[in-house]
Design an enzyme around this catalytic site. Structure first.
Site, short mmCIF file in Angstrom:
data_model
loop_
_atom_site.label_atom_id
_atom_site.label_comp_id
_atom_site.label_asym_id
_atom_site.label_seq_id
_atom_site.Cartn_x
_atom_site.Cartn_y
_atom_site.Cartn_z
N SER A 134 -13.37 25.45 -10.10
CA SER A 134 -12.14 25.82 -9.41
C SER A 134 -11.20 24.63 -9.21
CB SER A 134 -12.47 26.43 -8.05
OG SER A 134 -13.18 27.64 -8.19
N GLU A 249 -25.47 33.05 -13.11
CA GLU A 249 -25.36 32.97 -11.65
C GLU A 249 -25.80 34.26 -10.98
OE1 GLU A 249 -22.10 31.36 -8.38
OE2 GLU A 249 -21.40 32.34 -10.20
N ASN A 373 -14.12 40.24 -2.98
CA ASN A 373 -14.36 41.68 -2.99
C ASN A 373 -13.32 42.43 -3.81
OD1 ASN A 373 -16.57 41.34 -1.36
ND2 ASN A 373 -15.83 42.66 0.31
#
Length: 395
Positions: A134, A249, A373
């Site tokens: 990131s 992951e 989400n």
């Protein structure tokens, strides 16, 4: 669909349980249950010794193929191991990024030389890793990374910034996504580089979280060198490698979470009985609902196991992250509601959060990291349900 474990698998469970219980009620009793979410800064030296003990005893990297030093355990046994680790209160793993992310990536995409150099120290807990993905303007839109690397003779020279870099202050190595062809399309021209964290030009700035700890950091690269042969999967092929790593992951280690969450739930239940809130019908209803959601999480885990070789029935896998992230956030809210005013009181000065406070504060992040989400709902809609993709807005 068979949701049970075989007698052989149950014998393996007893072996794992005995090994972990002996250590966590003996030599490593002081770190039992420590180092989890919101508590990552605690007991570093003791947890490093734990990591190395697991490695010496052959209890790290249990899913890796035997030729790379692992146990080659099938998926069901991997899940049993991670379930028992959570049940026993195993401390937060310092080596999880190496074991669960870069290790499988090197097994799949790495050269034989890279595998020989990096896999043994990961397995033995001798080298820790962090993730350089990131950036300030490249989170969910990861392909927007601006960190660049240029080949200069026998080395890459890296310039840029990464953020939310977990465990960077302790890591020996970082895998870094960097743009190596600025003229290529957005998802191309990216390479996956391995960078030593003691290389010149690296600056680490811890980010203080709401829990008071600093699990993650900003990392700045200023003319930072790394050897030319430490590119994984080929130059300008980093996007494929990066997506492969993210698939790892979601591996078996996440399937033991239900046990860890259930342990936290039992602590909430005990607090409720202790302070008399168990007699409140509204509280009892919330406790019952949370228990039911935890059982659903367990059953969906077992469903995923039975469907591991049938990708056309991958519905439970798609909903997993969205489900457990929302559940854990709600469990944190239930914890502070049950404790009432007690949950607002600091355990010590300077502020050191209690277990319930850490649960409440840290679980807010569960619905953001690893795919927010909102992103998870898009994935379910587009990939699982086949709905049209979200309209793309230009400019």
């Amino acid at each position: 669909m068979d949701l049970s474990f075989t007698p052989e698998q149950e014998r393996f469970r007893k072996e794992v349980r005995s090994y972990l219980d002996d250590l966590l009620h003996g030599e490593f009793a002081e770190i039992r249950g420590r180092g989890g979410p919101g508590d990552e800064h605690s007991c570093f030296e003791e947890r490093l010794a734990w990591e190395q003990r697991l490695g010496a005893d052959g209890w790290t990297c249990v899913g890796w193929p035997a030729e790379f030093g692992g146990r080659g355990l099938p998926l069901h046994q991997q899940v049993i191991y991670f379930e028992e680790y959570a049940r026993a209160g195993g401390p937060g793993r310092l080596g999880h990024i190496g074991e669960g992310l870069i290790g499988p990536t090197l097994i799949h995409f790495g050269t034989p030389e890279q595998q020989r150099r990096f896999l043994p120290p990961i397995r033995l807990g001798q080298e820790l890793w962090c993730q350089g993905y990131s950036e300030p303007n490249a989170g969910s839109d990861l392909a927007n990374i601006q960190t660049r690397a240029e080949l200069d003779g026998d080395r890459w020279v890296i310039n840029g910034q990464k953020v939310w870099t977990s465990l960077a202050t302790w890591a020996h190595w970082c895998f870094v996504l960097a743009r190596t062809d600025r003229d290529a399309p957005k998802h191309r021209g990216i390479s996956f580089l391995l960078v030593p964290m003691d290389a010149p030009g690296i600056e680490i700035r811890p980010i203080v979280q709401i829990t008071g700890s600093s699990e993650f950091n900003e990392v700045f690269f200023s003319d930072t060198p790394t050897p030319a042969d430490l590119v994984v999967g080929g130059v300008n092929n980093g996007w494929k490698v990066a997506m492969g790593l993210l698939a790892f992951e979601r591996g078996a280690s996440t399937l033991g979470q239900q046990f860890a969450f259930m342990r936290e739930y039992r602590e909430v239940l005990e607090a409720c009985r202790r302070n008399g809130r168990a007699g409140d019908p509204a509280v009892r209803q919330r406790l019952a609902e949370m228990w039911s959601r935890l059982e659903i999480m367990r059953l969906n885990t077992l469903r995923m196991l039975t469907m591991a070789d049938r990708p056309e029935l991958s519905g439970p896998a798609y909903i997993s992250k969205l489900y457990w992230a929302s559940l854990h956030r709600d469990l944190g809210e239930l914890a502070v509601d049950v404790l009432g005013p007690e949950a607002m009181i600091a355990a010590s000065t300077p502020f050191e959060p209690t277990a319930a406070q850490r649960l409440f504060l840290y679980s807010r992040a569960d619905t953001i990291y690893g795919g927010a989400n909102q992103i998870q709902r898009n994935i379910i809609g587009e990939r699982a349900l086949g709905l049209p993709p979200e309209p793309k807005v230009n400019g």
